[in-house]
Design a protein around this motif. Structure first.
Motif, PDB file in Angstrom:
ATOM      1  N   ARG A 281      36.602  31.890  53.348  1.00 34.46           N
ATOM      2  CA  ARG A 281      35.398  31.117  53.063  1.00 34.46           C
ATOM      3  C   ARG A 281      34.634  31.709  51.884  1.00 34.46           C
ATOM      4  O   ARG A 281      34.120  30.989  51.021  1.00 34.46           O
ATOM      5  CB  ARG A 281      34.506  31.083  54.317  1.00 34.46           C
ATOM      6  N   ALA A 282      34.576  33.039  51.836  1.00 35.52           N
ATOM      7  CA  ALA A 282      33.890  33.695  50.727  1.00 35.52           C
ATOM      8  C   ALA A 282      34.603  33.433  49.406  1.00 35.52           C
ATOM      9  O   ALA A 282      33.965  33.220  48.370  1.00 35.52           O
ATOM     10  CB  ALA A 282      33.804  35.202  50.986  1.00 35.52           C
ATOM     11  N   MET A 283      35.935  33.440  49.433  1.00 39.23           N
ATOM     12  CA  MET A 283      36.687  33.185  48.219  1.00 39.23           C
ATOM     13  C   MET A 283      36.466  31.750  47.737  1.00 39.23           C
ATOM     14  O   MET A 283      36.356  31.493  46.538  1.00 39.23           O
ATOM     15  CB  MET A 283      38.176  33.436  48.461  1.00 39.23           C
ATOM     16  N   ARG A 284      36.394  30.800  48.660  1.00 34.96           N
ATOM     17  CA  ARG A 284      36.126  29.412  48.267  1.00 34.96           C
ATOM     18  C   ARG A 284      34.735  29.291  47.654  1.00 34.96           C
ATOM     19  O   ARG A 284      34.538  28.578  46.666  1.00 34.96           O
ATOM     20  CB  ARG A 284      36.255  28.481  49.481  1.00 34.96           C
ATOM     21  N   GLN A 285      33.783  30.004  48.238  1.00 36.54           N
ATOM     22  CA  GLN A 285      32.430  29.993  47.695  1.00 36.54           C
ATOM     23  C   GLN A 285      32.404  30.624  46.311  1.00 36.54           C
ATOM     24  O   GLN A 285      31.716  30.152  45.411  1.00 36.54           O
ATOM     25  CB  GLN A 285      31.490  30.760  48.637  1.00 36.54           C
ATOM     26  N   SER A 345      40.506  42.571  41.663  1.00 37.86           N
ATOM     27  CA  SER A 345      39.079  42.853  41.785  1.00 37.86           C
ATOM     28  C   SER A 345      38.359  41.703  42.462  1.00 37.86           C
ATOM     29  O   SER A 345      37.509  41.920  43.347  1.00 37.86           O
ATOM     30  CB  SER A 345      38.472  43.118  40.409  1.00 37.86           C
ATOM     31  N   LEU A 346      38.662  40.476  42.058  1.00 40.93           N
ATOM     32  CA  LEU A 346      38.026  39.313  42.668  1.00 40.93           C
ATOM     33  C   LEU A 346      38.272  39.299  44.179  1.00 40.93           C
ATOM     34  O   LEU A 346      37.345  39.099  44.971  1.00 40.93           O
ATOM     35  CB  LEU A 346      38.569  38.040  42.019  1.00 40.93           C
ATOM     36  N   PHE A 347      39.514  39.544  44.574  1.00 38.88           N
ATOM     37  CA  PHE A 347      39.849  39.509  46.004  1.00 38.88           C
ATOM     38  C   PHE A 347      39.166  40.640  46.761  1.00 38.88           C
ATOM     39  O   PHE A 347      38.542  40.422  47.805  1.00 38.88           O
ATOM     40  CB  PHE A 347      41.366  39.594  46.173  1.00 38.88           C
ATOM     41  N   PHE A 348      39.253  41.864  46.239  1.00 37.74           N
ATOM     42  CA  PHE A 348      38.757  43.008  46.995  1.00 37.74           C
ATOM     43  C   PHE A 348      37.242  43.119  46.974  1.00 37.74           C
ATOM     44  O   PHE A 348      36.653  43.729  47.882  1.00 37.74           O
ATOM     45  CB  PHE A 348      39.409  44.301  46.506  1.00 37.74           C
ATOM     46  N   VAL A 349      36.561  42.548  45.991  1.00 36.23           N
ATOM     47  CA  VAL A 349      35.102  42.481  46.049  1.00 36.23           C
ATOM     48  C   VAL A 349      34.676  41.596  47.218  1.00 36.23           C
ATOM     49  O   VAL A 349      33.749  41.929  47.972  1.00 36.23           O
ATOM     50  CB  VAL A 349      34.523  41.965  44.721  1.00 36.23           C
ATOM     51  N   ALA A 350      35.360  40.455  47.389  1.00 35.31           N
ATOM     52  CA  ALA A 350      35.055  39.584  48.530  1.00 35.31           C
ATOM     53  C   ALA A 350      35.339  40.294  49.848  1.00 35.31           C
ATOM     54  O   ALA A 350      34.541  40.234  50.792  1.00 35.31           O
ATOM     55  CB  ALA A 350      35.863  38.293  48.430  1.00 35.31           C
ATOM     56  N   VAL A 351      36.477  40.992  49.915  1.00 31.64           N
ATOM     57  CA  VAL A 351      36.830  41.723  51.132  1.00 31.64           C
ATOM     58  C   VAL A 351      35.804  42.811  51.416  1.00 31.64           C
ATOM     59  O   VAL A 351      35.298  42.952  52.548  1.00 31.64           O
ATOM     60  CB  VAL A 351      38.236  42.341  50.999  1.00 31.64           C
ATOM     61  N   SER A 352      35.485  43.609  50.397  1.00 31.18           N
ATOM     62  CA  SER A 352      34.551  44.717  50.573  1.00 31.18           C
ATOM     63  C   SER A 352      33.175  44.226  51.001  1.00 31.18           C
ATOM     64  O   SER A 352      32.558  44.784  51.914  1.00 31.18           O
ATOM     65  CB  SER A 352      34.443  45.508  49.264  1.00 31.18           C
ATOM     66  N   SER A 353      32.688  43.169  50.356  1.00 22.98           N
ATOM     67  CA  SER A 353      31.365  42.646  50.686  1.00 22.98           C
ATOM     68  C   SER A 353      31.322  42.105  52.109  1.00 22.98           C
ATOM     69  O   SER A 353      30.330  42.286  52.827  1.00 22.98           O
ATOM     70  CB  SER A 353      30.983  41.538  49.694  1.00 22.98           C
TER      71      SER A 353
END
Length: 620
Positions: A281-285, A345-353
């Motif tokens: 959901r975060a990635m879609r956002q 980076s895009l993926f792991f920023v979403a994961v980390s957040s």
């Protein structure tokens, strides 16, 4: 009360205090991360320092200015974590011979900027709309800001503890009244056993901050490695004539610690799988938010404009290409590594957040994410035919920026949660985040150079800074691109241990148990020496006693612990100067070499932490 349109937030004094505080915290976390393999959030100490200066000394300032100070100050120390976990691996592998100032600084700036940029479109969905994400450090910092505007007492606590940390570290590193590590090893029943503890008030402070649950978990991991695995391994693989101490350390460094690698990989993957729906959901956002049309929004919901996000992202992409082209000398590597880095980076920023929102920054599996990024980039570069130093440089270059981005993304989310709770303007915090990474990050390369010259980083020399994460990433890169090999049997054994912990944790969760079997802290305990974990556990015991006493005692304990960490780190950096310059001097100056005296000093520090934290606490 200020009108909402004229509220004081991003002021000159907030900027100056934030940058000064952030620079100190960045240097302190650089030292602490190389020494202990973990860092601590600077938001709460920075907020306390800010309140002490603005309200206690200057007799002015607002809660929103304090919020900007802690936002700026915490940004640099988050980038420091990303750099020190990865960049020293380039020294350890021999890909670099020193820490080049511009290249190290650019890695930090680019990675930090990506962490902020990719977090901005996630702010509404993760921080405002998702009520399941609590962001514990962000909430705690907001409570500190709300409750602490009236005086400079907390500032005196931090400064007193900071002075205490400097004095204690001087008795270890400047004059050797206390040993760095009080340890003993002995042979029994055909094998070896080891017991020891680092003599460090900074590690006690880490334990006070992370608490009893994490302290028990990391010590349990060390017990698995040092009290079970090492004796079994040495009994099966004896080395005639080797001392008990050497046998224990050789078994750990060459074999047993790689169980922690397997456990970290499983723990990181398990964490990401557990939150897969939220991440999706975060990635879609994130994908929809960058290009979304903007209408009129209130001050407290105003983010950085899409035009600025796109411009900065373009500049970061260009900077990344230039960096990789410079360090690798290859156009194809620069293009490939840049694309891999941006996607990861895009993926792991979403994961980390997302994970920071669930369980907090202390339990955020940054090491596991970076291992995944390192493995992914390595596979891509191996397919392209890279090997040797070029492959190591390319893979670790990607991992370094991804690690900085993930660490900064988690920190940004906590800071934006604090701002949301105190009614701050998001866009001003986001600008403050950029300022907070751009200035303090330029101190990291000089500090790394100083510490490497004075102590050594990632070596087996006495007194060297172990740089555990960087040593791990160096081992993985050398195994993939060089002639060395990982002890894969130990990696698989650690993975099996992690699976067992996941099953145990699920049962504990169902039973409503207070304690949980979190994989990542246990994995860190396996991978790091037990001597580091013992004082962290002891600090956790202090934290529990303070918690049982009162909330104010717990709060005081966090402030004192923060001061001790900063004090010992500052002293370690200052002591490094004469160690580097005055080569004819023996530093530390020999005074005493006593294990009982060292243990007594550590025990005295524990008593004083508990006493001073309890003394000023009132009833709740």
């Amino acid at each position: 009360m200020n009108h909402p349109g004229t509220i004081s937030e991003f002021t000159l004094r907030a900027l100056v205090i934030g940058l000064l505080t952030g620079t100190v915290l960045t240097a302190a976390n650089t030292y602490l991360g190389l020494y202990a393999g973990m860092t601590v959030s600077g938001s709460i100490p920075a907020a306390i320092v800010s309140m002490g200066i603005l309200r206690g000394v200057l007799r002015r300032g607002t809660i929103h200015e304090n919020n900007i100070v802690q936002t700026i100050a915490s940004s640099g120390e988050a980038v420091a974590a990303g750099i020190i976990f990865t960049v020293p691996a380039l020294i350890i592998t021999g890909a670099w011979s020193d820490f080049p100032f511009w290249q190290v600084s650019l890695m930090g700036v680019l990675g930090g900027a990506l962490g902020i940029l990719f977090m901005i479109p996630l702010r509404r969905v993760l921080i405002v709309e998702d009520k399941d994400l609590i962001y514990p450090e962000g909430v705690a910092c907001a409570r500190v800001l709300e409750a602490g505007e009236s005086g400079g007492g907390p500032m005196r606590q931090i400064l007193g503890a900071l002075c205490g940390g400097i004095v204690f570290k001087s008795l270890v590193g400047l004059v050797s009244v206390f040993q760095t590590t009080a340890e003993v090893a002995w042979r029994f029943a055909g094998t070896v056993f080891y017991a020891g503890t680092d003599v460090s008030v900074a590690l006690l402070g880490v334990g006070v901050i992370v608490g009893m649950e994490i302290g028990v978990a990391v010590l349990a991991g060390s017990a698995i490695a040092w009290l079970v695995a090492i004796p079994i391994y040495v009994a099966q693989n004896p080395v005639p004539g080797q001392s008990a101490m050497d046998a224990a350390w050789d078994a750990w460094s060459g074999q047993i610690r790689y169980m922690g690698v397997g456990a970290m990989i499983v723990g990181g993957l398990a964490s990401m799988w557990a939150v897969r729906r939220g991440i999706a959901r975060a990635m879609r956002q994130l994908a929809s938010g960058v290009g979304r049309a903007r209408g009129a929004v209130s001050r407290t919901d105003r983010d950085m404009s899409n035009a600025w996000i796109g411009t900065i992202l373009f500049l970061v992409a260009i900077g990344t290409f230039v960096l990789y082209r410079t360090v690798s000398g290859s156009l194809s590597i620069a293009i490939t590594a840049g694309i891999v880095m941006l996607v990861a980076s895009l993926f792991f920023v979403a994961v980390s957040s997302y994970i920071c929102g669930l369980v907090g920054s202390s339990n955020n599996p940054i090491s596991g994410m970076t291992i995944c990024a390192l493995m992914f980039s390595s596979v891509v570069l191996l397919i392209l035919g890279l090997s040797g130093s070029a492959g190591i440089l390319g893979a670790l270059g990607v991992a370094s920026i991804v690690c900085c981005a993930a660490a900064t993304g988690g920190d940004t989310s906590q800071d934006l949660k604090t701002g949301h709770l105190v009614g701050a303007t998001p866009v001003k915090q986001q600008v403050a985040q950029f300022v907070g990474i751009v200035v303090p990050v330029f101190t990291i390369a000089p500090v790394l150079t100083l510490l490497n010259d004075a102590y050594g980083i990632g070596t087996s020399d006495p007194g060297a800074l172990r740089a555990p994460q960087a040593s791990l990433f160096a081992s993985i890169a050398e195994a993939l691109f060089g002639d060395s090999d990982l002890p894969w049997g130990m990696v698989w054994l650690g993975a099996a241990v992690a699976v067992g912990l996941l099953i145990l944790d699920a049962r504990l969760k169902r039973s409503g148990s207070r304690f949980r079997a979190h994989v990542m802290p246990v994995a860190v305990g396996i991978y790091l020496p037990i001597a580091i974990m013992v004082p962290i556990f002891l600090g956790g015991l202090i934290s529990q006693r303070l918690k049982n006493r009162s909330k104010s005692a717990t709060h005081n304990g966090v402030l004192i612990a923060s001061g001790l960490i900063a004090g010992e780190a500052i002293a370690g950096i200052l002591i490094a100067i004469p160690k580097t310059v005055a080569t004819e001097m023996t530093i530390p100056v020999p005074v005493a070499d006593s294990v009982p005296l060292s243990l007594a000093g550590l025990a005295a520090a524990m008593v004083l932490i508990h006493r001073f934290a309890s003394r000023t606490s009132g009833p709740d």
